[in-house]
Design a protein around this motif. Structure first.
Motif, PDB file in Angstrom:
ATOM      1  N   SER A  40       0.860  -1.493   0.279  1.00 16.12           N
ATOM      2  CA  SER A  40      -0.038  -0.446  -0.349  1.00 16.12           C
ATOM      3  C   SER A  40       0.716   1.116   0.648  1.00 16.12           C
ATOM      4  O   SER A  40       2.042   1.036   1.495  1.00 16.12           O
ATOM      5  CB  SER A  40      -0.825   0.156   1.282  1.00 16.12           C
ATOM      6  N   LEU A  41       0.655   2.222  -0.733  1.00 14.01           N
ATOM      7  CA  LEU A  41       1.366   3.366  -1.282  1.00 14.01           C
ATOM      8  C   LEU A  41       0.430   4.399  -0.373  1.00 14.01           C
ATOM      9  O   LEU A  41      -0.040   4.496  -0.499  1.00 14.01           O
ATOM     10  CB  LEU A  41       2.278   3.901  -2.269  1.00 14.01           C
ATOM     11  N   ARG A  42       1.415   5.336   0.556  1.00 18.56           N
ATOM     12  CA  ARG A  42       0.582   5.845   1.276  1.00 18.56           C
ATOM     13  C   ARG A  42       1.208   7.476   1.407  1.00 18.56           C
ATOM     14  O   ARG A  42       1.984   7.315   1.224  1.00 18.56           O
ATOM     15  CB  ARG A  42       0.528   5.472   2.553  1.00 18.56           C
ATOM     16  N   ARG A  43      -0.174   8.228   1.023  1.00 19.11           N
ATOM     17  CA  ARG A  43       0.891   9.958   1.124  1.00 19.11           C
ATOM     18  C   ARG A  43       0.515  10.588   1.930  1.00 19.11           C
ATOM     19  O   ARG A  43      -1.578  10.519   2.255  1.00 19.11           O
ATOM     20  CB  ARG A  43       0.225  10.866   0.420  1.00 19.11           C
ATOM     21  N   TYR A  44       0.897  11.368   3.213  1.00 20.66           N
ATOM     22  CA  TYR A  44       0.988  11.548   4.298  1.00 20.66           C
ATOM     23  C   TYR A  44      -0.211  11.010   5.542  1.00 20.66           C
ATOM     24  O   TYR A  44      -1.152  10.906   6.257  1.00 20.66           O
ATOM     25  CB  TYR A  44      -0.386  12.434   3.881  1.00 20.66           C
ATOM     26  N   SER A  45      -0.235   9.028   5.251  1.00 22.81           N
ATOM     27  CA  SER A  45      -0.070   8.044   5.759  1.00 22.81           C
ATOM     28  C   SER A  45      -1.600   7.918   5.272  1.00 22.81           C
ATOM     29  O   SER A  45      -2.517   6.815   6.066  1.00 22.81           O
ATOM     30  CB  SER A  45      -0.355   8.346   6.925  1.00 22.81           C
ATOM     31  N   ILE A  46      -1.410   8.275   4.255  1.00 19.00           N
ATOM     32  CA  ILE A  46      -2.932   8.555   3.800  1.00 19.00           C
ATOM     33  C   ILE A  46      -2.946   7.066   2.763  1.00 19.00           C
ATOM     34  O   ILE A  46      -2.285   7.101   1.472  1.00 19.00           O
ATOM     35  CB  ILE A  46      -4.186   9.506   3.395  1.00 19.00           C
TER      36      ILE A  46
ATOM     37  N   VAL B 231       6.661  12.677   2.109  1.00 19.35           N
ATOM     38  CA  VAL B 231       5.959  12.545   2.361  1.00 19.35           C
ATOM     39  C   VAL B 231       4.607  11.555   1.815  1.00 19.35           C
ATOM     40  O   VAL B 231       3.394  10.942   2.292  1.00 19.35           O
ATOM     41  CB  VAL B 231       4.463  13.768   1.435  1.00 19.35           C
ATOM     42  N   TYR B 232       6.063   9.976   1.597  1.00 12.92           N
ATOM     43  CA  TYR B 232       5.435   8.951   1.243  1.00 12.92           C
ATOM     44  C   TYR B 232       5.527   7.302   2.611  1.00 12.92           C
ATOM     45  O   TYR B 232       6.886   8.059   3.169  1.00 12.92           O
ATOM     46  CB  TYR B 232       5.640   8.271   0.121  1.00 12.92           C
ATOM     47  N   SER B 233       4.810   6.959   2.526  1.00 12.90           N
ATOM     48  CA  SER B 233       5.158   5.585   3.151  1.00 12.90           C
ATOM     49  C   SER B 233       5.086   4.531   2.633  1.00 12.90           C
ATOM     50  O   SER B 233       3.736   4.204   1.817  1.00 12.90           O
ATOM     51  CB  SER B 233       5.183   6.001   4.414  1.00 12.90           C
TER      52      SER B 233
ATOM     53  N   ILE C 188      10.265   3.199  -6.982  1.00 16.95           N
ATOM     54  CA  ILE C 188      10.226   3.658  -5.369  1.00 16.95           C
ATOM     55  C   ILE C 188      11.611   3.267  -4.510  1.00 16.95           C
ATOM     56  O   ILE C 188      11.510   1.468  -5.091  1.00 16.95           O
ATOM     57  CB  ILE C 188       8.863   3.284  -4.252  1.00 16.95           C
ATOM     58  N   ARG C 189      12.646   3.791  -4.715  1.00 10.23           N
ATOM     59  CA  ARG C 189      13.183   3.159  -4.270  1.00 10.23           C
ATOM     60  C   ARG C 189      13.699   3.452  -2.517  1.00 10.23           C
ATOM     61  O   ARG C 189      13.166   4.685  -1.756  1.00 10.23           O
ATOM     62  CB  ARG C 189      15.240   3.582  -4.408  1.00 10.23           C
TER      63      ARG C 189
ATOM     64  N   VAL D 202       7.303   1.964   5.428  1.00 13.20           N
ATOM     65  CA  VAL D 202       8.647   1.650   5.757  1.00 13.20           C
ATOM     66  C   VAL D 202       8.126   3.391   4.618  1.00 13.20           C
ATOM     67  O   VAL D 202       7.873   3.645   3.791  1.00 13.20           O
ATOM     68  CB  VAL D 202       9.422   0.867   4.386  1.00 13.20           C
ATOM     69  N   SER D 203       9.895   3.760   5.281  1.00  9.93           N
ATOM     70  CA  SER D 203      10.447   5.112   5.239  1.00  9.93           C
ATOM     71  C   SER D 203      10.175   4.952   2.808  1.00  9.93           C
ATOM     72  O   SER D 203      10.881   3.982   3.005  1.00  9.93           O
ATOM     73  CB  SER D 203      10.522   5.651   5.385  1.00  9.93           C
ATOM     74  N   ILE D 204      10.786   6.109   2.254  1.00  7.92           N
ATOM     75  CA  ILE D 204      10.722   6.238   1.310  1.00  7.92           C
ATOM     76  C   ILE D 204      12.434   7.489   1.041  1.00  7.92           C
ATOM     77  O   ILE D 204      11.652   7.872   1.332  1.00  7.92           O
ATOM     78  CB  ILE D 204       9.976   6.715   0.128  1.00  7.92           C
ATOM     79  N   SER D 205      13.100   6.308  -0.265  1.00  2.09           N
ATOM     80  CA  SER D 205      14.111   7.823  -0.049  1.00  2.09           C
ATOM     81  C   SER D 205      13.918   8.611  -1.320  1.00  2.09           C
ATOM     82  O   SER D 205      14.942   9.449  -1.510  1.00  2.09           O
ATOM     83  CB  SER D 205      15.918   6.878   0.024  1.00  2.09           C
TER      84      SER D 205
END
Length: 263
Positions: free
Chosen positions: A50-56, A85-87, A125-126, A102-105
């Motif tokens: 699941s790709l999340r932006r601001y935890s959504i 802004v993504y996780s 996404i890395r 997991v955070s995105i670099s």
């Protein structure tokens, strides 16, 4: 003055969330979900994230390596240079809990992506090295370059998107459905009044089932090979229009993935 200052601070804090909601509402034609799907277990879809932006939750994606995820370019559009802004939620069938976040670099958008035509709708996404690991986290195999996808091939698409066109509510649990690949020329003819279906895309459809808002960027696989990503469509499970997917075996897409990831 104190009240005005507090109010201004509140709106400043809420602005990113309001912008996110606005983005979701204005991109419903591009973001897709599973309609009339079955409940899936992460054990059976260990590559699903699941790709999340601001935890959504905003989109799906697929693990292709312990450090790399592939998704749709329109999912990260306008935020490519803001990876923080993504996780990513991994290792869970549940969209809002379980597994690990997991955070995105860094985010890479295909250089030929066109937001108007949706051509080359793919992004990479890395994460930090070896972050994409877990009991039920497993990369999915990528197709070799220029591998054809035969008409009527059965494929499985999965995600947490809307469960119907009328109810704009994301599924909390992972869903999946089976669709069949549609002949390319037939798809071109069916979609010609809606948009151009290029060779970097392919079409798939099922009877009263489809991907929908929230499934965008998510995986469609056949024979345990990631043949594409949910990209765009007209409505959800519309009997007159198939769903459109990014073709990962298309040379300009596959070579780009190889150059960045080595895969």
């Amino acid at each position: 003055l104190a009240k005005k200052s507090m109010l201004a601070a509140f709106f400043q804090k809420m602005l990113p969330i309001l912008l996110l909601i606005s983005t979701i509402l204005t991109h419903t034609s591009a973001q897709i979900r599973i309609v009339n799907g079955r409940e899936g277990r992460i054990e059976d879809f260990p590559y699903q994230v699941s790709l999340r932006r601001y935890s959504i939750h905003v989109c799906g994606g697929a693990v292709i390596d312990a450090q790399w995820i592939v998704t749709a370019a329109h999912c990260i559009e306008a935020y490519q240079k803001q990876p923080r802004v993504y996780s990513i939620r991994i290792n869970s069938s549940n969209r809002v809990k379980g597994g690990a976040v997991v955070s995105i670099s860094k985010i890479f958008k295909h250089p030929l992506y066109n937001s108007e035509t949706m051509n080359f709708d793919v992004a990479l996404i890395r994460t930090e090295k070896n972050r994409l690991r877990g009991e039920f986290v497993q990369p999915i195999k990528l197709p070799t370059g220029n591998t054809p996808i035969m008409d009527n091939t059965e494929a499985v698409v999965s995600g947490w998107g809307h469960m119907s066109s009328s109810e704009h509510i994301l599924s909390e649990l992972l869903k999946y459905t089976t669709v069949k690949v549609v002949n390319q020329q037939r798809c071109f003819d069916l979609m010609k009044t809606q948009g151009v279906v290029t060779e970097a895309m392919f079409c798939a459809a099922g009877r009263n089932t489809d991907a929908c808002q929230g499934d965008s960027g998510g995986p469609i696989q056949s024979g345990n090979v990631l043949i594409g990503l949910v990209s765009w469509g007209v409505g959800c499970a519309d009997p007159h229009y198939p769903g459109i997917y990014t073709r990962l075996s298309y040379p300009t897409v596959r070579i780009w993935i190889k150059l960045l990831t080595g895969l």
